[in-house]
Scaffold this active site. Structure first.
Site, mmCIF file in Angstrom:
data_model
loop_
_atom_site.group_PDB
_atom_site.id
_atom_site.type_symbol
_atom_site.label_atom_id
_atom_site.label_comp_id
_atom_site.label_asym_id
_atom_site.label_seq_id
_atom_site.Cartn_x
_atom_site.Cartn_y
_atom_site.Cartn_z
ATOM 1 N N SER A 68 0.801 -1.241 0.000
ATOM 2 C CA SER A 68 0.000 0.000 0.000
ATOM 3 C C SER A 68 0.827 1.282 0.000
ATOM 4 O O SER A 68 0.261 2.357 -0.207
ATOM 5 C CB SER A 68 -0.948 0.009 1.193
ATOM 6 O OG SER A 68 -2.061 -0.780 0.884
ATOM 7 N N LYS A 71 0.421 3.138 -3.034
ATOM 8 C CA LYS A 71 -0.756 3.991 -3.271
ATOM 9 C C LYS A 71 -0.355 5.471 -3.328
ATOM 10 O O LYS A 71 -1.019 6.271 -3.973
ATOM 11 C CB LYS A 71 -1.809 3.737 -2.183
ATOM 12 C CG LYS A 71 -2.430 2.334 -2.271
ATOM 13 C CD LYS A 71 -3.381 2.043 -1.126
ATOM 14 C CE LYS A 71 -4.257 0.825 -1.357
ATOM 15 N NZ LYS A 71 -3.788 -0.444 -0.910
ATOM 16 N N VAL A 262 1.200 -3.799 3.667
ATOM 17 C CA VAL A 262 1.197 -5.125 4.298
ATOM 18 C C VAL A 262 2.462 -5.929 4.010
ATOM 19 O O VAL A 262 2.655 -7.004 4.578
ATOM 20 C CB VAL A 262 -0.055 -5.971 3.949
ATOM 21 C CG1 VAL A 262 -1.316 -5.383 4.554
ATOM 22 C CG2 VAL A 262 -0.197 -6.171 2.453
HETATM 23 N N1 GLN Z 1 -1.949 -5.605 -2.156
HETATM 24 C C1 GLN Z 1 -2.638 -5.389 -0.927
HETATM 25 C C2 GLN Z 1 -4.119 -5.516 -1.135
HETATM 26 O O1 GLN Z 1 -4.623 -4.974 -2.051
HETATM 27 C C3 GLN Z 1 -2.293 -4.036 -0.371
HETATM 28 C C4 GLN Z 1 -2.937 -3.776 0.965
HETATM 29 C C5 GLN Z 1 -2.048 -3.122 1.976
HETATM 30 O O2 GLN Z 1 -0.822 -3.012 1.846
HETATM 31 N N2 GLN Z 1 -2.656 -2.735 3.058
HETATM 32 O O3 GLN Z 1 -4.802 -6.167 -0.402
#
Ligand code: GLN
Length: 310
Positions: A68, A71, A262
């Site tokens: 994430s 993002k 994550v």
């Molecule tokens: N690739 C992960 C997902 O889409 C990213 C989520 C995260 O890092 N919180 O579930």
């Protein structure tokens, strides 16, 4: 080593030591099967100052997937290529107070995702990138801002996410059916999965945090790398939404605009033009790095980095 260097080095080592004692409080992400193979003992922190000094302790050169944290890069690209008006007509600027993969608020807010730093908002943001080569542009941006030409796609994590990402698939189709997502949902999802699966290091992310902390300018070369208005927007959203439904508590306790993933990373843009990145794949129930949070709380207190404390 001068006194200042010694002190900073010692602080980072103390922070890691402290964090190590907390790693039993969480677990490595397993909903993406490939991530479950990560060594839970990995832990590291890197600090980069605007003078170009780099301090590190622990595992700062082990590659892990950006998840994430990517993002924020998607948002930069969407704002650079699609523009503010178009992007923020598809996604809001409000903290959601819900988990990163939540869908509950979509129906409650005209199907507009609350912000670009949760999954539904990031998928909408990816669809706002105007480029014929979006993945190449994304990878180029990550490489430039992290100063890491080795940043690359992890095919294994990408395939693992793509195979098991039904929740994200559901989100994309909901967004498509309600006209937030134009274009082909599978294409947008494919890009989103790729963006999440790029390998970075704590060292690279600390440099990215340092560029954000310097309002988009590389203070060493003087080169503007990202537009100042875009950086202001990204950092504000990091403070409000960067740690999902733990963003409020994180802001009160630590007070540094940060974004987690994550994969175990957290990138922070701190006061005085300082970038910090932590890596620790053991996550708490909110999906944030347990070790990273302990390290950042320790450094925030010891170095006076809380943005609302003088
Ligand atoms: N690739 C992960 C997902 O889409 C990213 C989520 C995260 O890092 N919180 O579930």
């Amino acid at each position: 080593m001068n006194k200042m260097t010694n002190e900073m080095q010692q602080l980072l080592e103390e922070a890691c030591e402290l964090a190590r004692g907390h790693l039993g409080e969480g677990r490595v992400a397993s909903y993406i099967p490939e991530l479950a193979k990560t060594n839970p003992a990995n832990l590291g922190v890197c600090v980069m100052t605007k003078e170009g000094e780099c301090f590190q302790a622990g595992d700062t050169e082990i590659p892990f997937t950006i998840q994430s944290i990517g993002k924020t890069f998607s948002l930069i690209l969407a704002l650079e290529t699609g523009g503010f008006e178009e992007t923020f007509s598809k996604v809001g600027m409000e903290p959601s107070g819900d988990s990163f993969d939540s869908i509950i608020q979509l129906e409650m807010k005209n199907w507009t995702p609350y912000n670009p730093l949760i999954n539904c908002g990031a998928i909408a943001t990816v669809s706002c990138i105007r480029s014929k080569t979006p993945f190449e542009d994304y990878l180029d941006l990550v490489r430039r801002l992290c100063g890491d030409p080795k940043a690359r796609l992890s095919e294994k994590v990408y395939n693992s996410e793509k195979r098991t990402g039904d929740r994200n698939r559901a989100i994309a189709y909901l967004l498509k059916s309600d006209k937030i997502l134009g274009g082909d949902a599978e294409e947008v999802l494919d890009l989103y999965f790729r963006f999440c699966s790029v390998l970075v290091t704590a060292k690279g992310l600390a440099r990215y945090g340092m560029i954000l902390a310097n309002d988009g300018v590389d203070p060493i070369s003087g080169e503007r790398m990202v537009d100042a208005r875009i950086v202001k927007t990204v950092k504000t959203l990091m403070l409000l939404c960067g740690m999902y439904d733990e963003s409020g508590e994180f802001a009160v306790k630590i007070g540094i605009p940060s974004k987690s993933g994550v994969g175990g990373g957290i990138v922070s843009a701190a006061k005085c033009g300082m970038g910090i990145a932590t890596y620790g794949p053991v996550l708490n129930a909110k999906g944030n790095s347990v070790g990273g949070e302990v390290i950042l709380e320790y450094l925030s207190e010891k170095l006076g980095l809380h943005m609302f404390q003088g």
